[in-house]
Design a protein around this motif. Structure first.
Motif, PDB file in Angstrom:
ATOM      1  N   VAL A 173     -12.779  -0.556   2.180  1.00  0.00           N
ATOM      2  CA  VAL A 173     -12.351   0.252   2.297  1.00  0.00           C
ATOM      3  C   VAL A 173     -12.029  -0.543   0.932  1.00  0.00           C
ATOM      4  O   VAL A 173     -11.178   0.047  -0.282  1.00  0.00           O
ATOM      5  CB  VAL A 173     -12.088   0.046   3.026  1.00  0.00           C
ATOM      6  CG1 VAL A 173      -9.938   1.265   2.726  1.00  0.00           C
ATOM      7  CG2 VAL A 173     -12.472   0.509   4.110  1.00  0.00           C
ATOM      8  N   LYS A 175     -13.425   0.362  -2.192  1.00  0.00           N
ATOM      9  CA  LYS A 175     -12.964   2.028  -3.461  1.00  0.00           C
ATOM     10  C   LYS A 175     -12.067   1.759  -4.052  1.00  0.00           C
ATOM     11  O   LYS A 175     -11.720   3.096  -4.809  1.00  0.00           O
ATOM     12  CB  LYS A 175     -12.380   3.266  -1.401  1.00  0.00           C
ATOM     13  CG  LYS A 175     -14.265   2.924  -1.228  1.00  0.00           C
ATOM     14  CD  LYS A 175     -13.431   3.738   0.236  1.00  0.00           C
ATOM     15  CE  LYS A 175     -14.625   4.604   1.012  1.00  0.00           C
ATOM     16  NZ  LYS A 175     -14.271   5.229   2.314  1.00  0.00           N
ATOM     17  N   PHE A 176     -11.005   0.847  -4.221  1.00  0.00           N
ATOM     18  CA  PHE A 176      -9.775   1.182  -4.831  1.00  0.00           C
ATOM     19  C   PHE A 176      -9.392   0.016  -5.678  1.00  0.00           C
ATOM     20  O   PHE A 176      -8.406  -0.229  -6.565  1.00  0.00           O
ATOM     21  CB  PHE A 176      -8.541   1.344  -4.189  1.00  0.00           C
ATOM     22  CG  PHE A 176      -8.110   0.715  -2.847  1.00  0.00           C
ATOM     23  CD1 PHE A 176      -6.948  -0.314  -3.556  1.00  0.00           C
ATOM     24  CD2 PHE A 176      -8.213   0.367  -1.989  1.00  0.00           C
ATOM     25  CE1 PHE A 176      -6.571  -1.755  -2.450  1.00  0.00           C
ATOM     26  CE2 PHE A 176      -7.817  -0.640  -1.033  1.00  0.00           C
ATOM     27  CZ  PHE A 176      -7.165  -1.333  -1.623  1.00  0.00           C
ATOM     28  N   ARG A 205      -5.837   2.066   7.137  1.00  0.00           N
ATOM     29  CA  ARG A 205      -6.433   3.365   7.712  1.00  0.00           C
ATOM     30  C   ARG A 205      -5.440   4.294   6.596  1.00  0.00           C
ATOM     31  O   ARG A 205      -6.108   5.452   6.778  1.00  0.00           O
ATOM     32  CB  ARG A 205      -5.310   3.524   8.891  1.00  0.00           C
ATOM     33  CG  ARG A 205      -5.831   2.622  10.502  1.00  0.00           C
ATOM     34  CD  ARG A 205      -4.903   3.313  11.887  1.00  0.00           C
ATOM     35  NE  ARG A 205      -5.769   2.644  12.524  1.00  0.00           N
ATOM     36  CZ  ARG A 205      -5.089   1.429  12.907  1.00  0.00           C
ATOM     37  NH1 ARG A 205      -4.386   0.691  12.447  1.00  0.00           N
ATOM     38  NH2 ARG A 205      -6.070   1.138  13.906  1.00  0.00           N
ATOM     39  N   LEU A 206      -4.451   4.036   5.329  1.00  0.00           N
ATOM     40  CA  LEU A 206      -4.358   4.567   4.414  1.00  0.00           C
ATOM     41  C   LEU A 206      -5.177   5.436   4.081  1.00  0.00           C
ATOM     42  O   LEU A 206      -6.638   4.409   3.204  1.00  0.00           O
ATOM     43  CB  LEU A 206      -3.340   4.092   4.008  1.00  0.00           C
ATOM     44  CG  LEU A 206      -1.937   3.843   4.511  1.00  0.00           C
ATOM     45  CD1 LEU A 206      -1.388   3.236   3.137  1.00  0.00           C
ATOM     46  CD2 LEU A 206      -1.354   5.427   4.785  1.00  0.00           C
ATOM     47  N   HIS A 207      -4.692   5.998   2.958  1.00  0.00           N
ATOM     48  CA  HIS A 207      -6.373   6.653   2.081  1.00  0.00           C
ATOM     49  C   HIS A 207      -6.480   6.596   0.878  1.00  0.00           C
ATOM     50  O   HIS A 207      -5.558   5.681   0.295  1.00  0.00           O
ATOM     51  CB  HIS A 207      -6.212   8.618   1.511  1.00  0.00           C
ATOM     52  CG  HIS A 207      -6.940   8.671   0.627  1.00  0.00           C
ATOM     53  ND1 HIS A 207      -7.349   8.551  -0.492  1.00  0.00           N
ATOM     54  CD2 HIS A 207      -8.133   9.800   1.363  1.00  0.00           C
ATOM     55  CE1 HIS A 207      -7.474   9.325  -1.269  1.00  0.00           C
ATOM     56  NE2 HIS A 207      -8.242  10.588  -0.582  1.00  0.00           N
ATOM     57  N   GLU A 208      -7.787   5.696   0.009  1.00  0.00           N
ATOM     58  CA  GLU A 208      -7.940   4.815  -0.951  1.00  0.00           C
ATOM     59  C   GLU A 208      -6.224   4.873  -1.693  1.00  0.00           C
ATOM     60  O   GLU A 208      -6.282   4.273  -2.876  1.00  0.00           O
ATOM     61  CB  GLU A 208      -8.953   5.032  -1.745  1.00  0.00           C
ATOM     62  CG  GLU A 208      -8.945   5.982  -1.964  1.00  0.00           C
ATOM     63  CD  GLU A 208     -10.577   6.148  -2.335  1.00  0.00           C
ATOM     64  OE1 GLU A 208     -11.615   6.315  -3.549  1.00  0.00           O
ATOM     65  OE2 GLU A 208     -11.726   6.117  -1.092  1.00  0.00           O
ATOM     66  N   ASP A 209      -5.886   5.993  -2.623  1.00  0.00           N
ATOM     67  CA  ASP A 209      -5.229   6.684  -3.225  1.00  0.00           C
ATOM     68  C   ASP A 209      -3.759   5.807  -3.114  1.00  0.00           C
ATOM     69  O   ASP A 209      -3.075   5.240  -3.541  1.00  0.00           O
ATOM     70  CB  ASP A 209      -5.428   7.885  -3.705  1.00  0.00           C
ATOM     71  CG  ASP A 209      -5.987   8.692  -4.425  1.00  0.00           C
ATOM     72  OD1 ASP A 209      -7.590   8.297  -5.018  1.00  0.00           O
ATOM     73  OD2 ASP A 209      -6.224  10.418  -3.997  1.00  0.00           O
ATOM     74  N   ASP A 210      -3.318   6.291  -1.643  1.00  0.00           N
ATOM     75  CA  ASP A 210      -1.967   4.811  -1.012  1.00  0.00           C
ATOM     76  C   ASP A 210      -1.955   4.035  -1.789  1.00  0.00           C
ATOM     77  O   ASP A 210      -1.688   3.545  -1.598  1.00  0.00           O
ATOM     78  CB  ASP A 210      -1.973   5.852  -0.185  1.00  0.00           C
ATOM     79  CG  ASP A 210      -1.609   7.666   0.286  1.00  0.00           C
ATOM     80  OD1 ASP A 210      -1.023   8.270  -0.460  1.00  0.00           O
ATOM     81  OD2 ASP A 210      -2.509   8.450   1.586  1.00  0.00           O
TER      82      ASP A 210
END
Length: 190
Positions: free
Chosen positions: A125, A128-129, A98-103
């Motif tokens: 997801v 994305k990272f 559930r965290l943002h891709e940067d995190d």
């Protein structure tokens, strides 16, 4: 030092898994998938898939103490990872999807994850990272077949774990329960 009176051996995850397989192999484990359907399999199935995961991770060239990240929901795949990863001498590291891709990028890099176990529903997801991490491989559970993906391969070619095991056997490698229980995965046959 005072000798313990409760047991004369270490109570490790491989021992717990073996005991559950021996005593309750026929019993069902029921979990819920992200699509709200139920997944059912027995403790014997669970133990078999857990061992296959441990062997597949060994085939990826991981060393004891390497980190294996998980990006998944609370499903049977995560249960298999909770036993298979530490039982092969690796460190299990969970990421919150559930965290943002940067995190997620920061967390995976800070932990030093070399492999990422990804739930099939969370591949978008991960995509994305993934390029911003040091993750070398991703393992995706796709319709009950574990696929090993090269994380930085643009073609994203997958191999089923059963193929990885077959290749290991062809090279003269084997997996005995005694070696697996000691944390040695894919030892050379003597």
């Amino acid at each position: 030092m005072l000798e313990g009176l409760a047991q004369d051996f270490q109570l490790t995850l491989p021992y717990i898994l073996r005991r559950a397989e021996q005593l309750y192999g026929y019993r069902e484990i029921v979990t819920r998938r992200p699509d709200k359907s139920f997944h059912r399999h027995t403790f014997s199935d669970f133990a078999s898939r857990t061992k296959k995961l441990a062997v597949a991770l060994g085939e990826l060239g991981l060393e004891p103490g390497d980190r294996v990240g998980t990006l998944g929901w609370n499903t049977y795949q995560h249960l298999e990872a909770y036993f298979g990863v530490p039982s092969s001498g690796l460190v299990l590291h969970t990421l919150n999807p559930r965290l943002h891709e940067d995190d997620l990028t920061y967390i995976a890099n800070h932990a030093g994850d070399r492999v990422m176990l990804v739930d099939e529903t969370l591949v978008p997801v991960f995509e994305k990272f993934r390029e911003r991490t040091g993750v070398e491989h991703a393992v995706v559970d796709h319709q009950r077949a574990l696929l090993v993906l090269l994380a930085h391969d643009p073609g994203r070619v997958g191999r089923a774990v059963e193929d990885v095991l077959d290749q290991a056997l062809q090279r003269g490698e084997w997996l005995s329960s005694a070696h697996w229980l000691a944390g040695w995965v894919g030892s050379k046959a003597t």
